[in-house]
Design an enzyme around this catalytic site. Structure first.
Site, PDB file in Angstrom:
ATOM      1  N   LYS A 270      -3.396   3.275  -2.447  1.00  0.00           N
ATOM      2  CA  LYS A 270      -4.749   4.147  -2.697  1.00  0.00           C
ATOM      3  C   LYS A 270      -4.475   5.356  -1.951  1.00  0.00           C
ATOM      4  O   LYS A 270      -3.452   5.587  -0.942  1.00  0.00           O
ATOM      5  CB  LYS A 270      -5.684   3.340  -1.782  1.00  0.00           C
ATOM      6  CG  LYS A 270      -5.964   2.252  -2.174  1.00  0.00           C
ATOM      7  CD  LYS A 270      -7.384   1.605  -1.689  1.00  0.00           C
ATOM      8  CE  LYS A 270      -7.098   0.801  -0.566  1.00  0.00           C
ATOM      9  NZ  LYS A 270      -7.122  -0.617  -0.478  1.00  0.00           N
TER      10      LYS A 270
ATOM     11  N   ASP B 276       0.769  -1.347   0.000  1.00  0.00           N
ATOM     12  CA  ASP B 276      -0.061   0.042  -0.126  1.00  0.00           C
ATOM     13  C   ASP B 276       0.940   1.432  -0.013  1.00  0.00           C
ATOM     14  O   ASP B 276       2.054   1.261   0.154  1.00  0.00           O
ATOM     15  CB  ASP B 276      -0.750  -0.034   1.240  1.00  0.00           C
ATOM     16  CG  ASP B 276      -2.256  -0.856   1.185  1.00  0.00           C
ATOM     17  OD1 ASP B 276      -2.417  -1.191  -0.040  1.00  0.00           O
ATOM     18  OD2 ASP B 276      -2.554  -1.217   2.055  1.00  0.00           O
TER      19      ASP B 276
ATOM     20  N   MET C 276      -7.737   8.897   9.530  1.00  0.00           N
ATOM     21  CA  MET C 276      -8.384   9.315   7.951  1.00  0.00           C
ATOM     22  C   MET C 276      -9.442  10.616   8.649  1.00  0.00           C
ATOM     23  O   MET C 276      -9.998  10.650   7.840  1.00  0.00           O
ATOM     24  CB  MET C 276      -9.201   8.315   7.338  1.00  0.00           C
ATOM     25  CG  MET C 276      -8.207   7.261   6.881  1.00  0.00           C
ATOM     26  SD  MET C 276      -8.958   5.784   6.654  1.00  0.00           S
ATOM     27  CE  MET C 276      -9.505   4.926   8.049  1.00  0.00           C
TER      28      MET C 276
END
Ligand SMILES: C[S@@+](CC[C@H](N)C(=O)[O-])C[C@H]1O[C@@H](n2cnc3c(N)ncnc32)[C@H](O)[C@@H]1O
Length: 261
Positions: free
Chosen positions: A60, A38, A174
């Site tokens: 991502k 990732d 996040m």
């Protein structure tokens, strides 16, 4: 090397500092045939893989998913079926906001062997780096990990009343885009606007930056900080211990004492 049976190792790479890898993660990386990784996995960690290992980035970014999750699922199943030893390397811990569980379900459904190797999640890594205990007798009797971002940018749907507990530390992953809403909702549900909040950017890496502010002040502070890279918020009375225990750099400490005074 081709193995009789392929196996996928869902491995946590920790929050950034390569020294925070587990011994098991290190051994697996050093013996992998294929590493599927990732965006938050650092170059130093990838460099630990054998020169001949195939490295596949499926990184991502918020609002931008170069390889959709179902394609990642298909990819790891396919490579493992070719008899390869696949290390599926994820930032932090694979089972904390890492979608490792979705990949585990896919592997189970396809009868592919897999193992889960935990990593130090960002909450743990950032808290330790900034000398901020997530629980502390008299300040926080519990801790909750939350996502500050919902699928397809839907409105955050939390039990705000339950979250606005002054004796629980909230760690928001996040949450950068939604910190204004998170702050507003927590205050509206009774959490004091002066509750300390620590924002950690690129925690545990040489690029680490941090802000110590309050629930009401943090949205504006983060806005002006111009952080690049991942940001984690630690909300609760324990955040002040970062200053007391010497976890902040001099600049942050000075700004924080002015704000929190
Ligand atoms: C998709 S989640 C993955 C979390 C990961 N599985 C873990 O256990 O840490 C990504 C979020 O983790 C947090 N994060 C990961 N690494 C971080 C770091 N080094 N510093 C600050 N926050 C970090 C940020 O909130 C980022 O937006």
């Amino acid at each position: 090397m081709k193995h009789q049976d392929g196996c996928v190792y869902l491995v946590g790479a920790g929050p950034g500092d390569p020294d925070l890898l587990t011994v098991k993660a290190l051994k697996l990386i050093q013996s992998a045939d294929v590493i599927v990784y990732d965006r938050l996995v650092s170059a130093e960690i990838l460099d630990l893989a054998p020169a001949g290992a195939t490295r596949i980035s499926v990184g991502k970014q918020p609002q931008h998913h170069p390889v959709p999750q179902d394609e990642i699922n298909e990819l790891i199943v396919k490579i493992a079926r070719n008899g390869r030893k696949v290390v599926r390397l994820k930032g932090g811990d694979p089972f904390i906001f890492g979608r490792g569980s979705e990949e585990a379900i896919e592997l189970t459904d396809h009868g592919v062997r897999f193992e889960v190797v935990p990593g130090i999640t960002a909450a743990q890594g950032c808290a330790a780096a900034l000398r901020t205990p997530l629980t502390h007798r008299g300040l926080a009797g519990g801790v909750r990990y939350l996502t500050g971002h919902c699928r397809q940018d839907r409105e955050l749907d939390f039990d705000w009343q339950g979250l606005a507990d002054p004796d629980t530390t909230l760690v928001v992953y996040m949450g950068r885009a939604n910190i204004p809403e998170i702050s507003e909702k927590l205050i509206a549900h009774g959490l004091c606007g002066n509750t300390p909040v620590l924002a950690v950017n690129n925690g545990t890496t040489p690029q680490a930056r941090q802000i110590l502010s309050t629930l009401k002040g943090m949205p504006e502070q983060v806005d002006t900080a111009g952080f690049e890279g991942p940001v984690l918020f630690i909300i609760g009375k324990v955040a002040n211990l970062s200053a007391k225990l010497g976890g902040l750099n001099a600049e942050t400490s000075e700004i924080a004492s002015a704000i929190l005074a």
